[in-house]
Scaffold this motif. Structure first.
Motif, PDB file in Angstrom:
ATOM      1  N   ILE A 191      33.868  15.038  45.812  1.00  0.00           N
ATOM      2  CA  ILE A 191      34.157  15.047  44.616  1.00  0.00           C
ATOM      3  C   ILE A 191      33.984  14.092  44.078  1.00  0.00           C
ATOM      4  N   LEU A 192      34.466  12.395  43.596  1.00  0.00           N
ATOM      5  CA  LEU A 192      34.731  11.699  43.104  1.00  0.00           C
ATOM      6  C   LEU A 192      33.700  11.247  43.253  1.00  0.00           C
ATOM      7  N   SER A 193      32.806  10.841  44.508  1.00  0.00           N
ATOM      8  CA  SER A 193      31.955   9.913  43.801  1.00  0.00           C
ATOM      9  C   SER A 193      30.585  10.832  43.145  1.00  0.00           C
ATOM     10  N   ARG A 194      30.905  12.400  43.162  1.00  0.00           N
ATOM     11  CA  ARG A 194      29.669  12.815  42.441  1.00  0.00           C
ATOM     12  C   ARG A 194      29.989  13.236  41.028  1.00  0.00           C
ATOM     13  N   LEU A 195      31.399  13.473  40.747  1.00  0.00           N
ATOM     14  CA  LEU A 195      31.161  13.946  39.040  1.00  0.00           C
ATOM     15  C   LEU A 195      32.019  12.730  38.793  1.00  0.00           C
ATOM     16  N   ASN A 196      32.744  11.890  39.217  1.00  0.00           N
ATOM     17  CA  ASN A 196      33.477  10.756  38.626  1.00  0.00           C
ATOM     18  C   ASN A 196      34.755  11.061  38.137  1.00  0.00           C
ATOM     19  N   HIS A 197      35.616  12.520  38.657  1.00  0.00           N
ATOM     20  CA  HIS A 197      36.563  12.972  38.204  1.00  0.00           C
ATOM     21  C   HIS A 197      36.563  13.891  39.151  1.00  0.00           C
ATOM     22  N   PRO A 198      37.750  14.700  39.004  1.00  0.00           N
ATOM     23  CA  PRO A 198      38.726  15.667  39.727  1.00  0.00           C
ATOM     24  C   PRO A 198      37.432  17.349  39.757  1.00  0.00           C
ATOM     25  N   LEU A 199      38.304  17.646  40.250  1.00  0.00           N
ATOM     26  CA  LEU A 199      37.861  19.103  39.636  1.00  0.00           C
ATOM     27  C   LEU A 199      38.001  19.635  38.357  1.00  0.00           C
ATOM     28  N   ALA A 200      37.692  20.031  37.290  1.00  0.00           N
ATOM     29  CA  ALA A 200      38.372  20.559  35.585  1.00  0.00           C
ATOM     30  C   ALA A 200      39.173  22.033  36.206  1.00  0.00           C
ATOM     31  N   ASP A 201      39.956  22.169  35.406  1.00  0.00           N
ATOM     32  CA  ASP A 201      40.334  22.812  35.117  1.00  0.00           C
ATOM     33  C   ASP A 201      41.129  23.964  36.217  1.00  0.00           C
ATOM     34  N   ARG A 202      41.667  22.851  37.730  1.00  0.00           N
ATOM     35  CA  ARG A 202      42.061  23.305  39.067  1.00  0.00           C
ATOM     36  C   ARG A 202      43.116  22.354  38.847  1.00  0.00           C
ATOM     37  N   ARG A 203      44.210  23.485  39.138  1.00  0.00           N
ATOM     38  CA  ARG A 203      45.207  21.992  40.515  1.00  0.00           C
ATOM     39  C   ARG A 203      44.324  20.618  41.697  1.00  0.00           C
ATOM     40  N   ASN A 204      44.516  19.914  41.425  1.00  0.00           N
ATOM     41  CA  ASN A 204      43.194  19.038  42.702  1.00  0.00           C
ATOM     42  C   ASN A 204      44.711  18.586  44.201  1.00  0.00           C
ATOM     43  N   VAL A 205      45.090  18.855  45.248  1.00  0.00           N
ATOM     44  CA  VAL A 205      45.067  18.494  45.834  1.00  0.00           C
ATOM     45  C   VAL A 205      45.048  18.042  46.700  1.00  0.00           C
ATOM     46  N   VAL A 206      44.884  16.614  47.510  1.00  0.00           N
ATOM     47  CA  VAL A 206      44.380  16.214  48.998  1.00  0.00           C
ATOM     48  C   VAL A 206      45.371  16.030  49.712  1.00  0.00           C
ATOM     49  N   ILE A 207      45.388  15.738  50.965  1.00  0.00           N
ATOM     50  CA  ILE A 207      45.728  15.982  51.943  1.00  0.00           C
ATOM     51  C   ILE A 207      45.585  14.449  52.937  1.00  0.00           C
ATOM     52  N   THR A 208      45.654  13.751  53.328  1.00  0.00           N
ATOM     53  CA  THR A 208      45.398  12.250  53.701  1.00  0.00           C
ATOM     54  C   THR A 208      47.121  11.751  54.355  1.00  0.00           C
ATOM     55  N   ARG A 209      46.774  10.755  55.315  1.00  0.00           N
ATOM     56  CA  ARG A 209      47.748   9.997  55.628  1.00  0.00           C
ATOM     57  C   ARG A 209      47.618   9.105  55.608  1.00  0.00           C
ATOM     58  N   ASP A 210      46.697   8.369  54.999  1.00  0.00           N
ATOM     59  CA  ASP A 210      46.880   7.042  54.041  1.00  0.00           C
ATOM     60  C   ASP A 210      47.751   7.152  52.660  1.00  0.00           C
ATOM     61  N   LYS A 211      49.061   6.600  52.752  1.00  0.00           N
ATOM     62  CA  LYS A 211      49.781   6.537  51.476  1.00  0.00           C
ATOM     63  C   LYS A 211      49.194   5.566  51.095  1.00  0.00           C
ATOM     64  N   SER A 212      48.710   4.671  51.027  1.00  0.00           N
ATOM     65  CA  SER A 212      48.572   4.088  49.550  1.00  0.00           C
ATOM     66  C   SER A 212      46.270   4.603  48.696  1.00  0.00           C
ATOM     67  N   TYR A 213      46.329   5.854  49.586  1.00  0.00           N
ATOM     68  CA  TYR A 213      45.739   6.875  48.729  1.00  0.00           C
ATOM     69  C   TYR A 213      46.099   7.559  47.583  1.00  0.00           C
ATOM     70  N   HIS A 214      45.046   6.837  46.145  1.00  0.00           N
ATOM     71  CA  HIS A 214      45.823   7.546  45.095  1.00  0.00           C
ATOM     72  C   HIS A 214      44.633   7.573  43.917  1.00  0.00           C
ATOM     73  N   PRO A 215      44.142   9.142  43.955  1.00  0.00           N
ATOM     74  CA  PRO A 215      42.925   9.203  43.683  1.00  0.00           C
ATOM     75  C   PRO A 215      43.428   9.588  42.159  1.00  0.00           C
ATOM     76  N   GLY A 216      42.582   9.233  40.844  1.00  0.00           N
ATOM     77  CA  GLY A 216      43.633   9.324  39.882  1.00  0.00           C
ATOM     78  C   GLY A 216      43.283  10.827  39.351  1.00  0.00           C
ATOM     79  N   GLY A 217      44.328  11.323  38.858  1.00  0.00           N
ATOM     80  CA  GLY A 217      43.544  13.313  38.137  1.00  0.00           C
ATOM     81  C   GLY A 217      44.438  14.133  40.010  1.00  0.00           C
ATOM     82  N   MET A 218      44.821  13.666  40.915  1.00  0.00           N
ATOM     83  CA  MET A 218      44.843  14.537  41.948  1.00  0.00           C
ATOM     84  C   MET A 218      46.368  13.872  42.780  1.00  0.00           C
ATOM     85  N   GLU A 219      46.779  15.198  42.934  1.00  0.00           N
ATOM     86  CA  GLU A 219      47.416  15.199  43.566  1.00  0.00           C
ATOM     87  C   GLU A 219      48.037  14.567  45.421  1.00  0.00           C
ATOM     88  N   VAL A 220      48.142  13.446  45.684  1.00  0.00           N
ATOM     89  CA  VAL A 220      48.423  13.735  47.357  1.00  0.00           C
ATOM     90  C   VAL A 220      49.711  14.020  48.074  1.00  0.00           C
TER      91      VAL A 220
END
Length: 163
Positions: free
Chosen positions: A50-79
């Motif tokens: 999504i980020l590579s295609r849009l360059n931002h999280p999905l608008a007007d939605r709460r974006n939640v990412v599941i990952t075991r990578d504790k260093s992953y912090h994409p802007g505008g998304m909750e991890v």
């Protein structure tokens, strides 16, 4: 409520090289209509796509990412580092949007499926689980024929859990 939304080809393909292997603008519009204002939950690869295609999280939605990578912090998304943590979010509908691993982990607890059936055999490397008719009841189907904008015939199908 937990829902899953996904486009699936005849041979259960949902992706190729971390992208959608088809172009169906009507499906993208349907995805937006069904997810706007809701919490969408995704895996890291789906987030990256999504980020590579849009360059931002999905608008007007709460974006939640599941990952075991504790260093992953994409802007505008909750991890969240576990799916179970994310599923504790209070919202009227949590919508699982991919990818394959997240779908496999949630299909047994989901209440509803929003499926776009893409009527073609598509080459891919990620797949959706088979929908078991003893568990899922089709409650609506909206069929469409390919046109100048949508390269394949497709159906929007909604299923509800029956057991």
């Amino acid at each position: 409520m937990i829902s899953i939304i996904v486009g699936v080809s005849n041979n259960n393909v949902i992706g190729l090289n971390n992208t959608l292997p088809w172009y169906l603008p009507a499906d993208l519009a349907n995805f937006k209509r069904l997810t706007i204002g809701k919490t969408v939950i995704m895996g890291r690869k789906t987030s990256d796509s999504i980020l590579s295609r849009l360059n931002h999280p999905l608008a007007d939605r709460r974006n939640v990412v599941i990952t075991r990578d504790k260093s992953y912090h994409p802007g505008g998304m909750e991890v969240f580092n576990s799916l179970n943590q994310a599923l504790l979010i209070k919202d009227s509908e949590l919508v699982i949007i991919g990818g394959e691993q997240i779908y496999r982990q949630t299909i047994d607890i989901a209440d509803k499926l929003y499926i776009t059936e893409v009527h073609a055999d598509i080459k891919g490397d990620t797949f959706f689980p088979v929908i078991d008719p003893s568990i899922w009841k089709e409650v609506s189907r909206d069929s469409h024929i390919k046109d100048d904008h949508n390269q394949y015939d497709y159906d929007f199908v909604e299923y509800h859990r029956i057991i």
